[in-house]
Structure formats: C-alpha cells, structure tokens
Design an enzyme around this catalytic site. Structure first.
Site, mmCIF file in Angstrom:
data_model
loop_
_atom_site.group_PDB
_atom_site.id
_atom_site.type_symbol
_atom_site.label_atom_id
_atom_site.label_comp_id
_atom_site.label_asym_id
_atom_site.label_seq_id
_atom_site.Cartn_x
_atom_site.Cartn_y
_atom_site.Cartn_z
ATOM 1 N N SER A 431 37.665 40.338 33.315
ATOM 2 C CA SER A 431 39.209 40.087 33.143
ATOM 3 C C SER A 431 39.665 38.980 33.912
ATOM 4 C CB SER A 431 39.710 41.584 33.480
ATOM 5 O OG SER A 431 41.094 41.496 33.110
ATOM 6 N N PRO A 432 40.879 38.064 33.336
ATOM 7 C CA PRO A 432 41.305 37.129 34.243
ATOM 8 C C PRO A 432 41.786 37.411 35.440
ATOM 9 C CG PRO A 432 42.881 37.718 32.334
ATOM 10 C CD PRO A 432 41.541 38.441 32.165
ATOM 11 N N CYS A 434 43.404 35.736 39.043
ATOM 12 C CA CYS A 434 43.901 34.851 39.827
ATOM 13 C C CYS A 434 43.061 34.691 41.059
ATOM 14 C CB CYS A 434 45.252 34.840 40.296
ATOM 15 S SG CYS A 434 46.453 34.471 38.759
ATOM 16 N N GLN A 509 43.220 31.687 30.015
ATOM 17 C CA GLN A 509 44.370 32.440 29.755
ATOM 18 C C GLN A 509 45.585 31.430 30.125
ATOM 19 O OE1 GLN A 509 45.808 35.377 32.864
ATOM 20 N NE2 GLN A 509 46.139 36.937 31.026
ATOM 21 N N TYR A 591 55.729 37.854 33.228
ATOM 22 C CA TYR A 591 55.828 36.525 33.515
ATOM 23 C C TYR A 591 56.754 35.756 32.414
ATOM 24 C CZ TYR A 591 52.304 37.156 36.826
ATOM 25 O OH TYR A 591 51.328 37.529 37.757
ATOM 26 N N ARG A 639 47.772 38.501 25.669
ATOM 27 C CA ARG A 639 47.819 39.810 26.667
ATOM 28 C C ARG A 639 49.168 40.246 26.603
ATOM 29 N NH1 ARG A 639 45.290 41.463 32.401
ATOM 30 N NH2 ARG A 639 43.440 41.698 31.028
ATOM 31 N N ARG A 733 38.448 44.378 38.674
ATOM 32 C CA ARG A 733 37.865 44.863 40.018
ATOM 33 C C ARG A 733 36.445 45.284 40.018
ATOM 34 N NH1 ARG A 733 42.766 48.742 41.337
ATOM 35 N NH2 ARG A 733 42.213 49.016 39.227
HETATM 36 C C1 LIG Z 1 42.726 39.412 42.215
HETATM 37 C C2 LIG Z 1 43.285 39.833 40.917
HETATM 38 C C3 LIG Z 1 43.998 38.846 40.062
HETATM 39 C C4 LIG Z 1 44.264 38.925 38.879
HETATM 40 N N1 LIG Z 1 44.930 38.125 38.165
HETATM 41 C C5 LIG Z 1 45.326 38.247 36.936
HETATM 42 C C6 LIG Z 1 45.405 36.961 36.154
HETATM 43 O O1 LIG Z 1 45.401 35.917 36.471
HETATM 44 N N2 LIG Z 1 45.974 37.286 34.745
HETATM 45 C C7 LIG Z 1 45.943 38.653 34.202
HETATM 46 O O2 LIG Z 1 46.580 38.770 33.181
HETATM 47 N N3 LIG Z 1 45.614 39.622 35.012
HETATM 48 C C8 LIG Z 1 45.221 39.488 36.343
HETATM 49 N N4 LIG Z 1 45.019 40.614 37.105
HETATM 50 C C9 LIG Z 1 45.133 41.763 36.386
HETATM 51 C C10 LIG Z 1 43.729 42.253 35.737
HETATM 52 O O3 LIG Z 1 43.043 41.151 34.736
HETATM 53 C C11 LIG Z 1 43.410 43.582 35.262
HETATM 54 O O4 LIG Z 1 44.320 43.766 34.065
HETATM 55 C C12 LIG Z 1 43.689 44.749 36.322
HETATM 56 O O5 LIG Z 1 43.185 44.217 37.595
HETATM 57 C C13 LIG Z 1 43.005 45.815 35.802
HETATM 58 O O6 LIG Z 1 41.924 45.971 35.553
HETATM 59 P P1 LIG Z 1 41.030 46.858 36.680
HETATM 60 O O7 LIG Z 1 41.406 48.202 36.750
HETATM 61 O O8 LIG Z 1 39.437 46.646 35.972
HETATM 62 O O9 LIG Z 1 40.979 45.881 37.698
HETATM 63 C C14 LIG Z 1 44.375 40.365 38.211
HETATM 64 C C15 LIG Z 1 43.879 41.428 39.089
HETATM 65 C C16 LIG Z 1 43.319 41.178 40.252
HETATM 66 C C17 LIG Z 1 42.482 42.318 40.959
#
Ligand SMILES: Cc1cc2nc3c(=O)[nH]c(=O)nc-3n(C[C@H](O)[C@H](O)[C@H](O)COP(=O)(O)O)c2cc1C
Ligand SMILES: Cc1cc2nc3c(=O)[nH]c(=O)nc-3n(C[C@H](O)[C@H](O)[C@H](O)COP(=O)(O)OP(=O)(O)OC[C@H]3O[C@@H](n4cnc5c(N)ncnc54)[C@H](O)[C@@H]3O)c2cc1C
Length: 776
Positions: A431-432, A434, A509, A591, A639, A733
């Site tokens: 997943s994306p 940052c 993205q 956003y 998204r 994560r």
């Molecule tokens: C460190 C970090 C940075 C993230 N940056 C983005 C991002 O750039 N774009 C986005 O759409 N979601 C971002 N997310 C959200 C994740 O892509 C994901 O949707 C969210 O963490 C839930 O997934 P998980 O339960 O597998 O962690 C970020 C999450 C984390 C933990």
C-alpha cells in the site's frame, strides 16, 4: 445466598442449576411467566467447540443435554440448481423444548424453586434478594424497568424472517437460496431431532412486502412457504409454532449490572441467528457469572449476611463479582456480535452475490462472518478447498490470459491478475506509504530501499507513496513530488530497479493535499499544521482541518482548478516518462479531490457543490485529463474513502455511486479505503474493517477492487480473494514490519516463488527459528 432469577429460559435455568450445584445452601427462586411446556421455535444448535465449555462447567447437565443431540458435520448449500457440500464443521442440534425440559428436570432434582405462570412486572418485591438476575430474554422486563440505568440499544435489522419447522429429515446443516417473482428467499435449516428440522425463512423487506407476507396470517405464510419450497420439502409439510414474521434486533447494553441486578442471555445481548449462538451465549454468561461469584466467595461466606443492603460486605462482594462478570464476558460477546454483524449483513445483501458460481458462492457464505478463513476450511475439508482453489485458478487463467497451474492449484493469493495490459503476478500489493524524507519532492536512496526491498520481498505490485503534483500540493516538506523534470529521473531509478530485478510491478499515487497540506510528518502527529514555513492552502471550501489550529484554506476558483488540472496532467506525463505501470489518483483521506467529494468538506453553492454528481465534477475532470494522457494500455485506479465515519458524511452507498461514476469514465479499479476526512471521525476499527466496502463496490458496480485496512494474515488474503470480496489486497503496516511478507506467506503455504539469483542459496535453506505468521 438468596438469588431471584427472572426468566426460566436456557440462561436463567442453567445459571440457577450452576449456582445450586456450586453450593446447595443457595436459595434460588426462578420466576417464569409461561408454563413449563410453552415455548417458541423448534431447535437450537451448538458447535462442537462450544459444547466443550458446557462440559467443563457442569458435567451432569452436559451429560443430560448431549443424550439428546443430533450431530452432523456437513453443510449443504442449495444454490443455482446445484448442491455444494462441505464437511468437517461439527455441529449438534436439539429441540429447544427438550433442552428446556432437561434443564427443568435438573432444576427440580436440585429442589430449585421454579414458579411458572409468574410474570414479573416490577422489581420491588425482589429487592430484598442478594442478587437479582434478569434472564428474561430479548424483551426483558427487568431491563425495561431499569432502562435508564442499563441504557440498552436496539439495532433493528431490515430483513424479515419466520421460524418454521418441518418433518423433512436433513443430513446436513442446510441453506437454500431460491428466487421467485417476488425476490430471493434464504432458508437456514437443520435437523434437531429425528424427523424434525428447524426451517427459518428469511428475505428482504421488499421481497416480504411484494409477496404479501406483511399482511399474511400464519396459515397464509405456511401455504406460501410450502408452495415456494415444494421441491426442497419433498412432500413434507412445514409446521407452525408462533410463525410470525419478525425483524432481528441486535441488542447491546451500556451497563450489564446496576447494584445487585444483573442481566444475562438475550436480555443483555443478542447475536443474529445465522451464527447460531444465542443459547450458547446465555449459557456462557451463566458460567461466567457463577465463576465471578465464586471468585468473590459470595456464597461461601455466611458472615457477609444475607441481605443486599447497600454497603454491606455481601453487597460489595456482589458488586465486585458483577463487575468482573462483565469484564470477562463483554469482550467475548462484542467479538461474537461483530462476527454476527458481518454474517447478518451478508444475508441482508445476498442478492449481490447471485452472479457467483456455486462453489465460490458457498465459500463466500461459509466465510461470511470473517471468523472462518480459507485456512480453517483447508483443515475442515481439504477436498472442498481444492475445488475452491481450482475454481479461482481457472478464473484467473481466463481473466489474466496466462496459464495457471491446476495440479495442485496455487493458493488464491498466488494467482495472477490483469488490468488492461498490466499482468500482476500475484494479489499482494504494498500500500502507498508516505516516507516524509524527500528533498523538494526528490526521492532518494531511502525510497529506493523502501520500494525495492518490498518488490524483492515478493509483492506483485508496490505502490510509491502519495506523490504530489506541485510543491504546494505536498502534505509536508518531505513529501515526494512529480512536478519537476529531475523528479522523473529519481523515480525512474526506482522503477527500473523493480522492473529489472524483480517480477513485481510498480504504481504511483498522485495527490494534492488540499487543506491537509503544510503539515508536519506523520510521526509528529496526523495533519498537525507546520508552525513555520507553511504555504497557502486551497480546498473545495474555506474550512480548516482542525478548527482550532489549522490554516483556513482558500476556496478554489475556476482558475485554481485549471491550474490543478494542468499540474495533474504534467505529473501524469512524468509518471509515464518514469515508467510506472499503474497510475492511481488519490481521492481519499480528506485530501483535495476527496474534499470535493465529501459533503462535510464541500459546502460550495456552485456547480461543484451540492449533489454528489456536482461534487464529483471536478475530481472527474482531473480523472479525464489524466486518463487522456495516460497510455491506453496502462490501468488507472482511484483511491476513495468509502465512509467518513461521521453522520452526514459519505456513507457506503455513496461510495458505490462514486465508483459507478468513475467506471463510466473508464477507471479500471477502485482502491477502497475509508475515513480521515475530518478529525472528529468515529471509525469502527477491526480486522478487515474496510473490506466490506470493497466487496460491495465490486459486486454492485461490477468493477475490480482493492481491499485495504487491517489485512495482515495470509489466511485473510486468501479468504478475500477466494470469496471474491476484492481482486487485490493492499497491506501497509504489515509490509513495514516485514518487507518479505509475500515470501514468508509462500513459505507457510508450501508454495514456491523463485528467489532472485543472488539469493538462490535460500531455496536450499530451511528456517529453523520460531516463526508464527498467523496474523491473529
Ligand atoms: C506510514 C504510513 C504512510 C501512509 N501514507 C499513505 C499514502 O501516501 N497514501 C495513502 O493513500 N495512504 C497512506 N497510508 C495509509 C495506508 O496506505 C493504508 O491505507 C493504511 O495504513 C491501512 O492499511 P494497513 O492496516 O495495512 O496498515 C499510510 C499509512 C502509513 C502507516
Ligand atoms: C429465529 C431464531 C433462531 C435461533 N436459533 C438459535 C440456535 O440455533 N442456537 C442458539 O443457540 N440460539 C438460537 N436462537 C437464540 C435463542 O433462542 C436465544 O438466544 C436463547 O433462547 C436465549 O436464552 P435466554 O434464556 O436468554 O432467553 P429466552 O430463551 O428468551 O428465555 C427468556 C425467558 O424469560 C421469560 N420471561 C420473559 N419476560 C418475563 C417476565 N417478565 N417474567 C417472567 N418470565 C419472563 C420468557 O417466557 C422466557 O421463558 C435463535 C433465535 C431466533 C429468534
């Protein structure tokens, strides 16, 4: 100890028996409004796993109960003219009347004072007891008399059901799905004693009304259902017993006890009948309450007195015991209610799944509560699972247009998936995320290792983080960009690595932070505004993110919109120049584009505000510009935040409409996230908490989806893919924790994925360290 129990159903009687057996000096009075042989319904069902708890709590009652059990292992799903059988499930059924008779006999043998035809209408007379137990079912009088203190909530579900019986013998737990001119009818049926089966008929409110069941008498209901299920009943009649159509309330209580009055069983919680646990839950409450009372030695210490006077030692011990009963049971009940919620929602939306083939439909049905996974079904019935996997492999071969092994078929997560000309080798996506460490938008070696190591780790597709279309579009100063020619070279280095060194693909993205821009990095707080060096923000409406401390953005003018469209267009061309395989537009998490979509953040009165169609106008304009420039053979995804988790905000049905509009504009796949629109959101987190939204969009819109959010075990990924809830699974994560997540999943599943030449030695290596990878 003196105990008054209101209600002589399974919960009240079982609790009384347990208490009397634990100390024969306990004085127990049970007040039951009905006669001993008055009961509603037909059978109850227990799973093998749960009846074991009854055995360890009280062997005598257990022995008396199981003497009447009818046991079966199979589940039959009648659907689309076929019957799909799976085995290994282990259930037992018995008549509700027999269960009550057994409990009544046990109570009589213990000289418990059970008074029938004794309806309780007020609690004053019971106040002198040390403990008053409200075991008086879903319509509890005890709870109602103290409603201000217990604070119950009732979630009345929209479907209608009627509880019937039949003489038709059934060798398996049986589900029927039958469509007629009025709609789709579901049947939950099982044998509870030789020659008698429970036959619950369920449908949507619309079907119920259209069939005239809203005005039908019991006899008319019987005649209608007998005619409808003539084939299934095979000449056997249906049987009536208070056959009224009802809707199901999920009952919850803010408090489970008040003073010395405590609720157990259906009085305090209900769980939909499709998880068949109501009686068991009541019995588990009884066990937990007894154990809590024993732990406080309430009934063993006569010095506490026998009167529930406030502040007496006895009253204090009772209060402590009731608190620990709730502490023990509430989490277990809430967990079961979550599973029951997923299950009842599946039955409320079954129409959605009617295009699935019988094997996939059955798999989706069996895994509907999200408690049973692909892996559980492998343990229970490997042959059924092989049919499921073979079906997924066949469909993947058709969809992706490449050969997929059949003997044995790969686990569902290791099947390919194609979007336009992009062939993604498996269903795992990084997943994306940052990283907040780019310099004026330029990514560096940190980003290289972040994405490269996860691609080497086996994910089929890795997402570069939200990459901003202009310097002012960034969330933070460290955010990645694609607004200068030098950004292209920096990204190309990473893209080339993934393409040359791994079989994985790479997506980008594109985003614009809108009112959430000029913030600190995530580790200093989510969307916390910069104190120094902030730039001017724009958004759909001039509403600050944090009303007390965020910058108020400027409402975008048409000229601003033109500029943003131009920025997205340039970034799209740069993304192609860098060689990305898939382009995603970020329309989630509050956003800029999301801020146009949500009514919470878009309060415009022009053609870009108001109706959903209007609010989607600018995001679709951006989409069309990007689609026009992005090569025809490459896929474009979006998204979305499927819900805002706030009343008045986006709801799942609105997300379906958003996806429908995007599909009309040739979007290839929806990446279904949720929330983060406003800071006062109230998300309902949990395992796979956003997956139902992806499932809904996929089936209602007929568009590919990606699921994301608390997906962390390979069991869950296989389950999501095999059930058709999404086409791809994004893990964020989990991938930070373990860049080699996909390789480790392959190892656990005994599935071969090639190592890079440089690491080839690993294919002759067996890890010996402890390695738990279950995700639970
Ligand atoms: C460190 C970090 C940075 C993230 N940056 C983005 C991002 O750039 N774009 C986005 O759409 N979601 C971002 N997310 C959200 C994740 O892509 C994901 O949707 C969210 O963490 C839930 O997934 P998980 O339960 O597998 O962690 C970020 C999450 C984390 C933990
Ligand atoms: C369609 C359907 C199917 C179900 N299938 C299953 C299943 O397969 N397996 C399963 O485990 N559960 C099943 N259940 C749930 C199950 O019936 C209940 O969860 C279970 O009966 C709860 O037991 P209880 O003792 O808490 O409440 P109840 O069984 O409702 O008993 C409460 C008792 O209190 C008495 N009472 C009520 N008010 C008063 C009053 N004021 N004074 C005196 N007495 C009073 C009532 O007469 C009743 O006898 C099903 C429920 C439904 C609706």
């Amino acid at each position: 100890m003196r105990i008054a129990v209101v209600g002589g159903g399974p919960s009240g009687l079982y609790f009384s028996i347990l208490m009397k057996r634990s100390d024969p000096t306990n004085e127990i009075l049970v007040l039951e409004q009905n006669r001993p042989d008055d009961t509603f319904g037909f059978g109850v069902v227990f799973s093998d796993a749960t009846i074991a708890e009854v055995e360890s709590a009280d062997e005598q009652t257990y022995a008396a109960i199981i003497a009447h059990f009818v046991h079966w292992d199979d589940i039959d799903v009648y659907y689309g003219g076929e019957v799909v059988r799976s085995t290994g499930h282990g259930f037992s059924g018995m008549s509700r009347q027999t269960l009550l008779s057994v409990l009544q006999e046990q109570a009589a043998a213990l000289h418990i004072d059970v008074r029938y035809k004794s309806a309780v209408t007020e609690l004053d007379e019971l106040r002198s007891y040390d403990l008053v137990v409200g075991a008086d079912g879903a319509n509890s009088t005890v709870r109602e008399l103290m409603t201000d203190q217990f604070e119950p909530t009732f979630d009345w579900r929209p479907n209608r059901f009627v509880w019937l019986g039949t003489t038709k013998p059934l060798s398996a737990f049986t589900f029927h799905f039958r469509e007629n001119e009025h709609g789709l009818w579901r049947v939950h049926a099982y044998q509870y004693e030789p020659g008698h089966s429970t036959f619950i008929v369920e449908c949507t409110e619309e079907t119920w009304r259209s069939a005239g069941m809203d005005t039908a008498s019991e006899e008319q209901t019987l005649a209608y259902c007998e005619a409808l299920f003539a084939t299934e009943l095979d000449g056997h009649p249906l049987i009536l017993n208070k056959a009224v159509w009802r809707s199901f309330p999920t009952i919850r209580n803010q408090r489970w006890s008040v003073g010395n009055v405590v609720l157990i069983g259906d009085a305090v919680h209900t769980a939909h009948f499709s998880v068949g646990s109501g009686t068991r839950m009541g019995m588990m409450d009884a066990i937990a309450l007894r154990d809590a009372l024993i732990a406080e030695s309430v009934e063993l210490d006569p010095s506490g007195g026998s009167h529930a006077e406030r502040g007496s030692p006895m009253a204090e011990r009772v209060a402590r015991a009731l608190a620990s009963y709730e502490a023990e049971r509430r989490p277990q009940v809430e967990s079961l209610q979550r599973a029951a919620q997923a299950s009842l929602e599946w039955f409320e939306a079954t129409e959605r799944y009617m295009e699935l083939d019988p094997v996939q439909f059955s798999f989706a049905l069996l895994t509907r509560s999200l408690r049973i996974t692909h892996e559980d079904l492998r343990m229970r019935d490997p042959q059924f699972l092989e049919r499921v996997d073979a079906r997924i492999a066949k469909e993947a071969e058709r969809q992706a247009g490449v050969p997929v092994r059949r003997d044995p078929p790969p686990p569902p997560m290791f099947t390919p998936f194609k979007l336009r000309d992009l062939l993604i080798p498996n269903r795992i996506v990084v997943s994306p995320m940052c990283q907040y460490c780019a310099g004026d938008g330029t990514v560096d070696d940190w980003h290289l290792q972040h994405l490269a190591s996860r691609a080497v780790g086996g994910a089929g597709l890795v997402y570069a983080e939200m990459t901003n279309v202009s310097a002012d579009a960034r969330i933070s100063k460290g955010c990645a960009g694609l607004y200068k020619a030098e950004h292209v070279d920096a990204w190309k280095r990473i893209v080339d690595f993934v393409h040359i060194r791994t079989p994985g693909k790479i997506a980008i993205q594109l985003g614009h932070a809108g009112r959430k821009g000029a913030s600190k990095p995530l580790w200093e707080g989510d969307a916390e505004p910069l104190e120094e060096g902030a730039w001017d923000l724009v958004s759909a409406s001039p509403l600050p993110y944090f009303p007390d401390r965020s910058q108020t953005p400027r409402e975008m003018t048409r000229a601003d919109m033109d500029e943003v469209v131009a920025d997205y267009s340039r970034a799209t061309e740069y993304a192609e120049a860098a060689g990305f395989d898939l382009l995603e537009l970020h329309m989630a998490h509050g956003y800029l584009l999301a801020a146009f979509i949500s009514p919470l953040t878009n309060q415009r009165s022009d053609e870009y505000g108001g109706s959903l169609e209007n609010r989607m106008r600018f995001p679709l304009e951006v989409f069309d510009a990007c689609r026009g420039l992005w090569p025809e053979h490459k896929p474009l995804s979006v998204r979305v935040s499927a819900v805002d988790w706030v009343p008045g905000g986006m709801q799942p049905e609105h997300a379906v409409e958003v996806a429908r509009l995007l599909k009309q504009h040739e979007c290839d796949v929806i990446d279904v996230s949720a929330g983060q629109t406003v800071p006062d959101q109230k998300p309902i987190y949990g395992r796979l908490f956003q997956t139902p939204f992806a499932d809904r969009i996929r089936h209602e819109v007929g568009l590919s989806t990606m699921a994301v959010g608390n997906i962390s075990s390979w069991m869950d990924v296989n389950t999501i893919i095999a059930a058709g809830r999404a086409d791809l699974c994004l893990l964020a994560r989990a991938h930070l924790f373990d860049p080699y997540w996909t390789r480790h999943a392959a190892h656990m599943l005994g599935h071969d994925i090639a190592w890079p030449e440089q690491y080839e030695s690993v294919s002759r290596y067996t890890p010996r360290f402890e390695f738990h990878f279950g995700g639970e």
